[in-house]
Design a protein around this motif. Structure first.
Motif, PDB file in Angstrom:
ATOM      1  N   VAL A  18       0.803  -1.218   0.000  1.00 56.22           N
ATOM      2  CA  VAL A  18       0.000   0.000   0.000  1.00 56.22           C
ATOM      3  C   VAL A  18       0.840   1.273   0.000  1.00 56.22           C
ATOM      4  O   VAL A  18       0.407   2.320  -0.504  1.00 56.22           O
ATOM      5  CB  VAL A  18      -0.964  -0.007   1.218  1.00 56.22           C
ATOM      6  N   ARG A  19       2.031   1.208   0.549  1.00 55.04           N
ATOM      7  CA  ARG A  19       2.852   2.426   0.699  1.00 55.04           C
ATOM      8  C   ARG A  19       3.101   3.097  -0.654  1.00 55.04           C
ATOM      9  O   ARG A  19       3.478   2.454  -1.625  1.00 55.04           O
ATOM     10  CB  ARG A  19       4.187   2.059   1.360  1.00 55.04           C
ATOM     11  N   GLY A  20       2.862   4.406  -0.699  1.00 54.92           N
ATOM     12  CA  GLY A  20       3.085   5.184  -1.907  1.00 54.92           C
ATOM     13  C   GLY A  20       1.930   5.174  -2.895  1.00 54.92           C
ATOM     14  O   GLY A  20       1.994   5.854  -3.926  1.00 54.92           O
ATOM     15  N   ARG A  21       0.861   4.465  -2.591  1.00 56.46           N
ATOM     16  CA  ARG A  21      -0.278   4.399  -3.507  1.00 56.46           C
ATOM     17  C   ARG A  21      -1.379   5.369  -3.074  1.00 56.46           C
ATOM     18  O   ARG A  21      -1.562   5.631  -1.880  1.00 56.46           O
ATOM     19  CB  ARG A  21      -0.814   2.969  -3.595  1.00 56.46           C
ATOM     20  N   THR A  22      -2.109   5.870  -4.041  1.00 56.02           N
ATOM     21  CA  THR A  22      -3.172   6.832  -3.776  1.00 56.02           C
ATOM     22  C   THR A  22      -4.512   6.111  -3.650  1.00 56.02           C
ATOM     23  O   THR A  22      -4.791   5.167  -4.397  1.00 56.02           O
ATOM     24  CB  THR A  22      -3.250   7.871  -4.900  1.00 56.02           C
ATOM     25  N   ILE A  23      -5.312   6.551  -2.699  1.00 57.01           N
ATOM     26  CA  ILE A  23      -6.662   6.006  -2.528  1.00 57.01           C
ATOM     27  C   ILE A  23      -7.577   6.714  -3.520  1.00 57.01           C
ATOM     28  O   ILE A  23      -7.829   7.918  -3.399  1.00 57.01           O
ATOM     29  CB  ILE A  23      -7.158   6.200  -1.090  1.00 57.01           C
ATOM     30  N   THR A  24      -8.040   5.999  -4.527  1.00 54.46           N
ATOM     31  CA  THR A  24      -8.857   6.612  -5.575  1.00 54.46           C
ATOM     32  C   THR A  24     -10.341   6.599  -5.244  1.00 54.46           C
ATOM     33  O   THR A  24     -11.101   7.430  -5.734  1.00 54.46           O
ATOM     34  CB  THR A  24      -8.629   5.900  -6.920  1.00 54.46           C
ATOM     35  N   ARG A  25     -10.746   5.639  -4.406  1.00 51.63           N
ATOM     36  CA  ARG A  25     -12.152   5.577  -4.006  1.00 51.63           C
ATOM     37  C   ARG A  25     -12.259   4.893  -2.657  1.00 51.63           C
ATOM     38  O   ARG A  25     -11.556   3.912  -2.398  1.00 51.63           O
ATOM     39  CB  ARG A  25     -12.984   4.814  -5.037  1.00 51.63           C
TER      40      ARG A  25
END
Length: 333
Positions: A18-25
């Motif tokens: 999960v680190r570095g990823r954007t929450i899109t929804r």
């Protein structure tokens, strides 16, 4: 309830996926699982969507994901000003409390929904070290609904050290976890501070070990295992503990937790799984906990037939060897 090793197994998995990823929804399927977020589902969604997960951090049994600003981030203008002044440090975190049965699972978008799925977070595309697409969703599943997720403000740590164990150390901690002591696996854990505060108590050693304000992350299972390894009875008064004994206890706690981490944690409940859905197996290596009536393995090595006994303790159970963990005459429960 998961103890430190179980939560650390989950933290490491989250850091990887999960680190570095954007929450899109962000999708809340059961608002009971976000009841600790008093501003409700819309505020949670508004703050999460567009935010990037900076890291996965753990202190004791507390687990959180620091978030960078994005979307309708709480206090958007103030957060942006603060970030400019403090080098872009995150000011908000998504906290995850696993409770009795909470699971954080990484899944592909086309994977069937789990029966007790409560919260779904869609993540921006990313590739793993082998160039393969990472799973697209982080899911919070909770059958008994004692756990949950909520947003918390990050505040500076009192000692200036990182808030907890993480790949990217940040001197920040959620306000809700600021009162929690450091755990034995935390590089910033101070034995001298722990021993000073321990000696000031007038209670039994196990009750002190379970006090998350004194030393965090230790629950019933690992307390029994550490006390067995250190040859200390759970009712030994804290103010009689010599420095050498206290040091041996902390080292035993670290050892049992590190061995549990190597095995993936302790699982007595099929509901406990890590982010990939795998249960822990350290339960097979326990020396005291749950072994009532079975031989003490240390005594057996000396040719003695000593059986582990169980005592009632704080509405739970404590397991000890009556020979190598002798009950003190002036014990405190």
């Amino acid at each position: 309830m998961p103890e430190l090793p179980e939560v650390e197994v989950v933290r490491r998995g989250l850091a990887r996926w999960v680190r570095g990823r954007t929450i899109t929804r962000a999708e809340v399927l059961d608002e009971r699982s976000i009841r600790r977020h008093v501003l409700g589902a819309e505020d949670l969604r508004g703050n999460l969507e567009g935010a990037t997960v900076v890291d996965a951090v753990r202190r004791g049994k507390f687990l959180w994901l620091p978030l960078s600003a994005g979307g309708n981030f709480r206090g958007d203008v103030a957060a942006a000003a603060n970030a400019k002044n403090d080098g872009g440090a995150p000011r908000l975190a998504l906290m995850a409390h696993l409770g009795m049965s909470g699971q954080l699972l990484i899944e592909d978008a086309d994977a069937p929904d789990e029966k007790h799925l409560k919260v779904r977070l869609d993540l921006s595309p990313a590739l793993d070290a082998e160039g393969r697409a990472m799973p697209a969703e982080l899911r919070f599943v909770d059958q008994r609904i004692f756990g949950g997720m909520f947003l918390a403000d990050l505040v500076p740590t009192a000692d200036g050290h990182p808030g907890g164990l993480a790949e990217t150390p940040l001197p920040l901690v959620p306000a809700e976890a600021a009162h929690i002591a450091r755990d034995p696996l935390d590089p910033a854990f101070s034995f001298d501070d722990f021993y000073r505060r321990l000696r000031a108590r007038r209670t039994g050693i196990k009750r002190a070990l379970l006090d998350q304000g004194l030393i965090s992350g230790v629950g019933n299972i690992y307390a029994d295992e550490a006390l067995w390894a250190a040859k200390l009875h759970f009712a030994r008064p804290t103010d009689t503990l010599r420095r050498k004994e206290a040091l041996a206890l902390v080292e035993a706690t670290r050892d049992v937790m590190n061995r549990a981490l190597e095995a993936g944690g302790t699982s007595f409940d099929s509901l406990y799984v890590n982010v990939n859905g795998a249960s822990g197996y350290f339960a097979r290596s326990l020396n005291a906990y749950g072994r009532e009536g079975l031989p003490c393995q240390r005594c057996a090595g000396l040719g003695l037939d000593t059986r582990i006994r169980r005592d009632s303790f704080m509405n739970r159970s404590s397991y000890t060897c009556p020979v190598c963990q002798r009950r003190p005459r002036n014990g405190r429960w």
